[in-house]
Write an enzyme that holds these catalytic residues in place. Structure first.
Site, short mmCIF file in Angstrom:
data_model
loop_
_atom_site.label_atom_id
_atom_site.label_comp_id
_atom_site.label_asym_id
_atom_site.label_seq_id
_atom_site.Cartn_x
_atom_site.Cartn_y
_atom_site.Cartn_z
N LYS A 215 0.84 -1.07 0.14
CA LYS A 215 0.10 0.16 0.08
C LYS A 215 0.90 1.14 -0.01
O LYS A 215 1.63 1.54 1.01
CB LYS A 215 -0.96 -0.08 0.97
N ALA B 264 -9.26 5.86 3.59
CA ALA B 264 -9.34 6.97 4.27
C ALA B 264 -10.51 8.10 4.54
O ALA B 264 -11.01 8.26 3.35
CB ALA B 264 -7.82 7.69 4.14
N GLY C 58 -7.57 9.80 8.92
CA GLY C 58 -7.84 10.03 10.20
C GLY C 58 -8.96 11.23 10.63
O GLY C 58 -9.14 11.57 11.78
#
Lengths: 69, 269
Positions: free
Chosen positions: B111, B198, B172
């Site tokens: 990734k 994400a 996040g």
């Protein structure tokens, strides 16, 4: 036994002068199956660890997998 | 005559998620960072039903060498480990991390993250393309974390990525899917799998993201920072499944006017 100076994971460190990389892992109590070794920016594959000597001034990185996203 | 409900298992069965020749059942991919402790992480990942689990490459802490690696808690025969290059700010750095990860001996999948800005953690798309080309040449299967820009996504595919992973919103942040149009467009134009990576915060975010037709979602913070990560993982599993099924089912058209659901004839006079 004479000691040599290396940089290990970013910190200066004195280790016995006659070690191989496999010996260094053993000296540190690390299982070679769980660690990847980089010596002077080159990855040393597991089968080569026991044949690769640690030399004065070596920059050695020991990495493994930690939690991440 | 029977009172048992008809079995819809065969009707609802989905195709597997194929990335770089690997087949996965779950379309939810999860991270292993930021959990309160390893026991909670293991239970949450189990509840998520994920096959693919991401890990990061870091220096061994030489002061405490026992039981600190994440693999001690995650059996590699049960999960497909996907190493990331999180924290890398240049192509060279990301390539170095990818090579170290592959040397750990699990697989050639990576990734790929090349971050361009500390505050937003948005990707450096130039660096991403450079690193992708190098890694593809070396035989890596690259899953590239990128922004929701179609042109970058197309170039990543052209560079040989096994999957392209546009963000829903910053890493996040939990802001959810900020640009469904971009994600839909990327999905409609790419042949390789599109995994949204994400920004998903809660189950509705995951559901609406899957309803854009993408192939899967990768998330970490939404689980790890939930008050109850195990329960949130369970919710996310079902949200991803529901969103995927709804997209496959094909939603009704949106209308500005009402249309009655019950007959307008047969009314009492």
């Amino acid at each position: 036994m004479p000691m040599i100076s290396i940089a290990l994971n970013g910190d200066p460190r004195q280790v016995p002068g006659s070690l191989t990389l496999a010996g260094l892992l053993d000296h540190l109590g690390l299982d070679p199956r769980t660690v990847v070794v980089e010596q002077n920016r080159a990855i040393v594959r597991r089968p080569q660890l026991a044949e690769t000597p640690v030399a004065e001034g070596d920059v050695i990185e020991l990495v493994h997998f930690v939690g991440g996203g | 005559m029977s009172n048992t409900a008809p079995d819809v298992t065969a009707h609802t069965a989905d195709t597997p998620l194929l990335i770089g020749g690997q087949s996965f059942t779950s379309r939810l991919l999860v991270g292993t960072g930021k959990y309160k402790d390893n026991a909670e992480m293991v239970r949450a990942i189990d509840a998520s039903g994920a096959d693919v689990v991401t890990v990061a490459v870091r220096r061994v802490d030489l002061d405490r060498t026992r039981e600190q690696g994440v693999l001690y808690h995650l059996p590699a025969n049960r999960y497909f480990l996907l190493a990331n290059t999180a924290g890398c700010y240049t192509a060279d750095e990301a390539v170095r991390y990818a090579r170290l990860a592959r040397e750990a001996g699990f697989n050639e999948f990576i990734k790929l993250e090349v971050i361009g800005d500390k505050e937003t953690l948005l990707p450096d798309t130039d660096g991403l393309l450079v690193a992708t080309r190098t890694l593809v040449k070396e035989g890596f299967k690259v899953l590239a974390y990128t922004n929701d820009d179609l042109i970058t996504a197309l170039r990543l595919e052209e560079a040989g990525c096994a999957a392209v992973m546009p963000l829903a919103s910053p890493i996040g942040s939990g802001l959810g899917l900020l640009n469904p149009y971009s994600i839909r467009t990327i999905k409609s134009r790419l042949s390789v799998p599109v995994i949204v990576d994400a920004g998903v915060g809660t189950a509705s975010d995951a559901c609406v993201t899957m309803e854009q037709g993408v192939d899967g979602i990768l998330m970490n913070t939404a689980l790890a920072e939930a008050a109850d990560p195990v329960l949130m993982a369970w919710a996310m599993r079902h949200a991803v499944e529901a969103g995927r099924a709804a997209w496959r089912a094909g939603r009704m058209p949106r209308r500005e006017t009402a249309i009655p659901s019950s007959p307008t004839t047969g009314m009492l006079r």
